[in-house]
Design a protein around this motif. Structure first.
Motif, mmCIF file in Angstrom:
data_model
loop_
_atom_site.group_PDB
_atom_site.id
_atom_site.type_symbol
_atom_site.label_atom_id
_atom_site.label_comp_id
_atom_site.label_asym_id
_atom_site.label_seq_id
_atom_site.Cartn_x
_atom_site.Cartn_y
_atom_site.Cartn_z
ATOM 1 N N ASP A 213 0.805 -1.227 0.000
ATOM 2 C CA ASP A 213 0.000 0.000 0.000
ATOM 3 C C ASP A 213 0.833 1.270 0.000
ATOM 4 N N LEU A 214 2.146 1.169 0.211
ATOM 5 C CA LEU A 214 2.959 2.376 0.369
ATOM 6 C C LEU A 214 2.858 3.305 -0.835
ATOM 7 N N ALA A 215 2.823 2.726 -2.044
ATOM 8 C CA ALA A 215 2.785 3.562 -3.241
ATOM 9 C C ALA A 215 1.424 4.228 -3.430
ATOM 10 N N GLU A 216 0.377 3.695 -2.792
ATOM 11 C CA GLU A 216 -0.970 4.226 -2.974
ATOM 12 C C GLU A 216 -1.342 5.252 -1.902
ATOM 13 N N LEU A 217 -0.585 5.275 -0.799
ATOM 14 C CA LEU A 217 -0.885 6.196 0.291
ATOM 15 C C LEU A 217 -0.035 7.452 0.183
ATOM 16 N N GLU A 218 -0.575 8.548 0.669
ATOM 17 C CA GLU A 218 0.161 9.806 0.717
ATOM 18 C C GLU A 218 0.549 10.121 2.147
ATOM 19 N N VAL A 219 1.513 11.024 2.286
ATOM 20 C CA VAL A 219 1.978 11.431 3.609
ATOM 21 C C VAL A 219 0.822 11.921 4.473
ATOM 22 N N SER A 220 -0.115 12.642 3.873
ATOM 23 C CA SER A 220 -1.245 13.183 4.635
ATOM 24 C C SER A 220 -2.135 12.095 5.227
ATOM 25 N N ASP A 221 -2.066 10.874 4.687
ATOM 26 C CA ASP A 221 -2.902 9.788 5.182
ATOM 27 C C ASP A 221 -2.433 9.235 6.522
ATOM 28 N N VAL A 222 -1.154 9.348 6.824
ATOM 29 C CA VAL A 222 -0.624 8.714 8.036
ATOM 30 C C VAL A 222 0.139 9.674 8.938
ATOM 31 N N MET A 223 0.212 10.936 8.568
ATOM 32 C CA MET A 223 0.990 11.889 9.366
ATOM 33 C C MET A 223 0.326 12.133 10.723
ATOM 34 N N ILE A 224 1.104 12.678 11.666
ATOM 35 C CA ILE A 224 0.563 13.140 12.940
ATOM 36 C C ILE A 224 0.007 14.544 12.715
ATOM 37 N N HIS A 225 -1.296 14.712 12.897
ATOM 38 C CA HIS A 225 -1.933 15.993 12.597
ATOM 39 C C HIS A 225 -1.418 17.087 13.527
ATOM 40 N N ARG A 226 -1.450 18.299 13.034
ATOM 41 C CA ARG A 226 -0.919 19.442 13.787
ATOM 42 C C ARG A 226 -1.569 19.595 15.155
#
Length: 442
Positions: A213-226
């Motif tokens: 799934d790494l290629a299908e996910l973006e950084v915004s999908d798993v980042m720690i929100h502000r």
């Protein structure tokens, strides 16, 4: 009845060797038909991964199979052409033979007999044999099939051009060499199948699926929100800053000045301890600006695969995520990406917040900030995560509104009930599958 039998015997005797020669020719053609049918099934069902492994180990027949599979359209065209040729010729000979034996009724007899013969001995039998062990069957027939492809190559090339032209008239575009499934999808299908058949436990399936799934996910999908970031204000006193660093469960903390969006550096706990030692323990003399490192900003649309490669290349495990306007959206660490593959990684300093609490009645109480992917992994569900990252975001997306407390919604096979809300944020929900809802209603 006896008269008819005697008449047929008489005709056969009159034909003499011609009858037996024709019969043998029909049987030989049926054998060729079985060969073409079995070869088509075996070569299309053969595992490309296993054939590639055999090819690397030096198996010459595996090399032939790999070349044949690489041009699958040409291969199938040659086998179909050969199969149709022998079937039509066998049917013509059988019709001629039955006409000489039974007159005009011979056409019907030939149709019935050849249909049964072709179906049983030239289609079902060889294809069943081939599908039972396609790799071995493909290796066995590959030398002969290679010759057939070479012989039928020119007419098949012409047929391919004609077919593409005809399809283009209906607006259908066939890309040469295009596969129906990508390599990633084939691997995912194999992993799911192995899990269903008991070859892989759920944890192993999740790890392999996370890697794919790494290629299908973006950084915004798993980042720690502000909103969940722990940061340091550079305007605080050095004593307070050192206390915050030592009290934090994290080793790296963003440092900001004047505004939380103005990240000026990244402070590492080891650098703070080293600085405290250098000033003889006088924490008021520690200069956070001096020991912080320059922040690394990455776009929120970066794929996890690209970000993982960037982390490994730069040997830096911490990045600030920004949107297209340069506003800080959150932060990303190497550990966050690794957790997408192996699951949650916890150590003795981590603050363990499950956020998913199964209830005795079969429902699940979930914090609104829990990522949908984590919830799916924990409960083995399949809630969609294309339009939202968190479970609260999914409810807002489906409801097309910001719901109030105690409001309930039903979608994707679950009843969602909002338990707690703070301002415009959904902080807690209860999920109950519709199967349990119906059971409770009974």
């Amino acid at each position: 009845m006896l008269d008819k039998i005697e008449s047929v015997v008489g005709v056969i005797s009159g034909l003499g060797g011609e009858f037996w020669l024709t019969l043998v020719a029909i049987l030989v053609l049926l054998v060729f038909s079985a060969f073409f049918s079995g070869s088509e099934t075996a070569l299309t069902a053969a595992s490309r991964a296993r054939i590639h492994q055999m090819e690397k180990s030096g198996d010459k027949r595996a090399v032939i199979v790999a070349k044949l599979i690489s041009s699958r359209e040409r291969l199938i065209g040659a086998l179909l052409l050969g199969n149709n040729l022998v079937n039509i010729l066998a049917s013509a000979l059988a019709t001629s033979l039955f006409l000489s034996l039974a007159g005009d009724a011979g056409v019907a007899y030939a149709t019935v007999v050849m249909t049964l013969m072709v179906l049983i001995f030239s289609e079902v039998l060889p294809k069943t044999w081939a599908i039972g062990d396609p790799d071995r069957f493909a290796l066995a027939v590959s030398p002969v099939v290679r010759v057939c492809v070479a012989v039928f190559g020119p007419p098949i090339a012409a047929i391919e051009i004609l077919v593409r032209k005809l399809l283009s008239l209906f607006g259908v575009s066939v890309e040469e060499g295009a596969d129906v499934l990508s390599a990633r999808e084939e691997l995912r299908g194999a992993v799911d199948l192995q899990h269903l058949e008991g070859g892989l436990i759920k944890a192993d399936r999740d790890r392999l699926g996370g890697l794919l799934d790494l290629a299908e996910l973006e950084v915004s999908d798993v980042m720690i929100h502000r909103t969940n970031m722990q940061t340091l204000n550079a305007d605080d006193t050095p004593d307070d800053l050192v206390d915050q660093v030592l009290a934090s469960p994290y080793t790296r903390l963003p440092l900001w000045r004047e505004s939380p969006d103005n990240i000026i550096g990244i402070v590492h706990a080891k650098d703070v301890l080293r600085a405290v030692k250098e000033v003889g323990g006088d924490m008021s003399r520690v200069d956070m600006d001096q020991i912080s490192t320059a922040p690394w900003f990455v776009p929120d649309t970066t794929s996890l695969q690209d970000q993982l490669n960037a982390f490994l290349k730069r040997k830096f495990h911490f990045a600030i995520v920004v949107d297209e306007y340069g506003e800080v959206m959150g932060l990303m660490t190497l550990e966050d990406i690794l957790e997408e593959i192996v699951g949650d990684i916890s150590d003795e300093h981590d603050v363990v917040v499950q956020g998913v609490r199964p209830q005795p009645d079969g429902s699940v109480v979930v914090d609104g900030s829990v990522p949908i992917r984590d919830l799916n992994r924990a409960m083995d569900w399949e809630l969609p995560d294309e339009e939202a990252t968190t479970i609260a975001g999914l409810v807002i997306h489906e409801a097309r509104m910001i719901p109030e407390e105690r409001q309930a919604f039903t979608f994707h096979g679950f009843r969602f009930t909002v338990l707690k809300k703070e301002k415009n944020r959904i902080t807690r929900l209860r999920l109950l599958s519709l199967a349990n809802v119906l059971k409770a209603g009974e």
